[in-house]
Design an enzyme around this catalytic site. Structure first.
Site, PDB file in Angstrom:
ATOM      1  N   ASP A  96       1.358  -1.364  -0.030  1.00  0.00           N
ATOM      2  CA  ASP A  96      -0.119   0.386   0.291  1.00  0.00           C
ATOM      3  C   ASP A  96       0.630   1.188   0.270  1.00  0.00           C
ATOM      4  OD1 ASP A  96      -2.086   1.348   0.147  1.00  0.00           O
ATOM      5  OD2 ASP A  96      -1.934   1.552   2.634  1.00  0.00           O
ATOM      6  N   SER A  97       0.787   2.391  -0.457  1.00  0.00           N
ATOM      7  CA  SER A  97       0.847   3.542  -0.199  1.00  0.00           C
ATOM      8  C   SER A  97       1.328   3.552   1.460  1.00  0.00           C
ATOM      9  CB  SER A  97      -0.243   4.914  -0.787  1.00  0.00           C
ATOM     10  OG  SER A  97      -0.858   4.903   0.261  1.00  0.00           O
TER      11      SER A  97
ATOM     12  N   TYR B 295      -0.567   8.726  -2.855  1.00  0.00           N
ATOM     13  CA  TYR B 295      -0.875   8.371  -4.402  1.00  0.00           C
ATOM     14  C   TYR B 295      -1.952   8.768  -5.019  1.00  0.00           C
ATOM     15  CZ  TYR B 295       2.708   4.724  -4.422  1.00  0.00           C
ATOM     16  OH  TYR B 295       3.722   3.813  -4.058  1.00  0.00           O
ATOM     17  N   GLY B 296      -3.037   8.722  -3.613  1.00  0.00           N
ATOM     18  CA  GLY B 296      -4.285   9.905  -4.991  1.00  0.00           C
ATOM     19  C   GLY B 296      -4.100  10.688  -5.266  1.00  0.00           C
TER      20      GLY B 296
ATOM     21  N   CYS C 160     -11.377   2.584  -1.056  1.00  0.00           N
ATOM     22  CA  CYS C 160      -9.675   2.706  -0.476  1.00  0.00           C
ATOM     23  C   CYS C 160      -9.653   2.927   1.144  1.00  0.00           C
ATOM     24  CB  CYS C 160     -10.181   4.581  -0.022  1.00  0.00           C
ATOM     25  SG  CYS C 160      -7.879   5.203   0.346  1.00  0.00           S
ATOM     26  N   THR C 161      -8.497   1.805   0.822  1.00  0.00           N
ATOM     27  CA  THR C 161      -8.504   0.925   2.411  1.00  0.00           C
ATOM     28  C   THR C 161      -8.193   1.477   3.198  1.00  0.00           C
ATOM     29  OG1 THR C 161      -5.981   0.012   1.171  1.00  0.00           O
ATOM     30  CG2 THR C 161      -7.804  -1.052   1.080  1.00  0.00           C
ATOM     31  N   HIS C 162      -7.574   3.465   3.324  1.00  0.00           N
ATOM     32  CA  HIS C 162      -7.047   3.896   4.283  1.00  0.00           C
ATOM     33  C   HIS C 162      -8.694   4.574   5.340  1.00  0.00           C
ATOM     34  CE1 HIS C 162      -3.336   4.772   2.460  1.00  0.00           C
ATOM     35  NE2 HIS C 162      -2.840   5.255   3.566  1.00  0.00           N
TER      36      HIS C 162
ATOM     37  N   CYS D 122      -4.723  -1.832  -2.109  1.00  0.00           N
ATOM     38  CA  CYS D 122      -4.748  -0.505  -2.417  1.00  0.00           C
ATOM     39  C   CYS D 122      -5.442   0.108  -3.593  1.00  0.00           C
ATOM     40  CB  CYS D 122      -3.029   0.482  -2.470  1.00  0.00           C
ATOM     41  SG  CYS D 122      -3.057   2.074  -2.829  1.00  0.00           S
ATOM     42  N   ASN D 123      -6.543   0.821  -3.584  1.00  0.00           N
ATOM     43  CA  ASN D 123      -7.018   0.748  -4.416  1.00  0.00           C
ATOM     44  C   ASN D 123      -6.459   1.242  -5.447  1.00  0.00           C
ATOM     45  OD1 ASN D 123      -9.155   0.240  -1.870  1.00  0.00           O
ATOM     46  ND2 ASN D 123     -10.819  -0.193  -4.050  1.00  0.00           N
ATOM     47  N   THR D 124      -5.900   2.575  -5.913  1.00  0.00           N
ATOM     48  CA  THR D 124      -5.237   3.929  -6.244  1.00  0.00           C
ATOM     49  C   THR D 124      -4.644   2.925  -6.818  1.00  0.00           C
ATOM     50  OG1 THR D 124      -5.656   4.937  -4.239  1.00  0.00           O
ATOM     51  CG2 THR D 124      -4.482   5.555  -6.435  1.00  0.00           C
TER      52      THR D 124
HETATM   53  N1  DGL Z   1      -4.515   3.121  -0.228  1.00  0.00           N
HETATM   54  C1  DGL Z   1      -4.719   4.073  -0.560  1.00  0.00           C
HETATM   55  C2  DGL Z   1      -5.997   3.426  -1.394  1.00  0.00           C
HETATM   56  O1  DGL Z   1      -7.054   2.350  -1.422  1.00  0.00           O
HETATM   57  C3  DGL Z   1      -4.030   4.885  -1.293  1.00  0.00           C
HETATM   58  C4  DGL Z   1      -4.465   6.270  -0.396  1.00  0.00           C
HETATM   59  C5  DGL Z   1      -3.497   6.821  -0.878  1.00  0.00           C
HETATM   60  O2  DGL Z   1      -2.107   6.696  -1.314  1.00  0.00           O
HETATM   61  O3  DGL Z   1      -4.249   8.057  -1.126  1.00  0.00           O
HETATM   62  O4  DGL Z   1      -6.305   3.987  -2.641  1.00  0.00           O
END
Ligand code: DGL
Length: 251
Positions: free
Chosen positions: A8-9, A40-41, A182-184, A72-74
């Protein structure tokens, strides 16, 4: 023993790792966070592609891989397809739980929350149009939650104010589900549920991802062999660095 790597990021993917460790308790795990480049987003697809391919190259040199979970979805939206073309081991990505949300009810609206980048990517568009539910979808960036999670701020007033502000114009009686893409955002599931009516379900793709992982690997049956190592942007780090998150998630 080969390892399952979670990527993940930042700390978001730990929310998926938590489910994997429960469902597949005898595996050896490596958690890789690209903390130096988080978030990352707000980056371009090209930037994310470079960062992820470079990190995965490092991981394949450093770890004997059983599978890679792009938690990480992104990153999944941008680069999962390309990675699958380049590597033989199973690569499992995240998919926003739009399909289970659509199955809850065939008319009412679905709020898809994700990062700026995920919301702009074609992958999400294809998922939605494939289900023919374009007219029932509202998209909302909750990018700010990524920074809160990275700072370990979960229950602060500022988080609740941020969410209240984001949700203030919604007519919730028209909605059946909120999808956390988004996993966060999983760290804030309870807080989000608290702010919206009980009838609106909050869904995420974590369970589906872990089930897919389970299908694609040969499970280790040797009881008690669970192991976890942590890397941050190519540097091996002690688990103490992520201990507050592991404690919060009860890993
Ligand atoms: N956890 C990430 C996701 O699921 C990335 C969030 C990020 O880095 O902006 O998209």
């Amino acid at each position: 023993m080969q390892s399952i790597v979670f990527f993940d990021s930042g700390v978001g993917g730990l929310t998926v790792l938590k489910d994997a460790m429960r469902i597949l308790p005898n595996e050896s795990y490596v958690y890789y966070s690209d903390g130096e480049n988080n978030p990352y987003g707000i980056k371009s697809s090209d930037e994310i592609k470079l960062l992820v391919t470079d990190a995965v190259k490092f991981i394949t040199d450093a770890v004997d891989l059983k599978a890679l979970v792009l938690a990480c979805n992104t990153a999944t939206s941008v680069v999962v397809h390309e990675l699958r073309q380049n590597y033989e081991f199973p690569i499992i990505g995240m998919e926003p739980a739009v399909k289970p949300a659509a199955e809850l009810c065939d008319k009412s609206r679905i709020l898809v929350c994700a990062t700026e980048r995920t919301l702009r990517e074609e992958k999400l568009e294809r998922l939605i149009s494939g289900l023919m539910i374009q007219d029932r979808i509202t998209k909302l960036s909750l990018q700010g939650l990524v920074s809160y999670a990275e700072s370990g701020i979960f229950y602060d007033d500022s988080v609740m104010n941020y969410l209240n502000e984001k949700f203030k114009n919604f007519e919730w009686d028209k909605y059946t589900a909120v999808v956390l893409g988004c996993t966060h955002f999983i760290y804030f599931k309870e807080q989000i549920s608290f702010l919206i009516p009980d009838e609106v379900k909050v869904l995420d793709g974590n369970w589906g991802t872990v089930q897919r992982l389970k299908q694609l690997i040969v499970e280790n049956k040797e009881v008690g062999a669970t192991a976890l190592k942590f890397y941050e942007s190519k540097n091996p780090r002690s688990l103490n660095t992520i201990k507050p998150y592991l404690d919060y998630l009860e890993i």
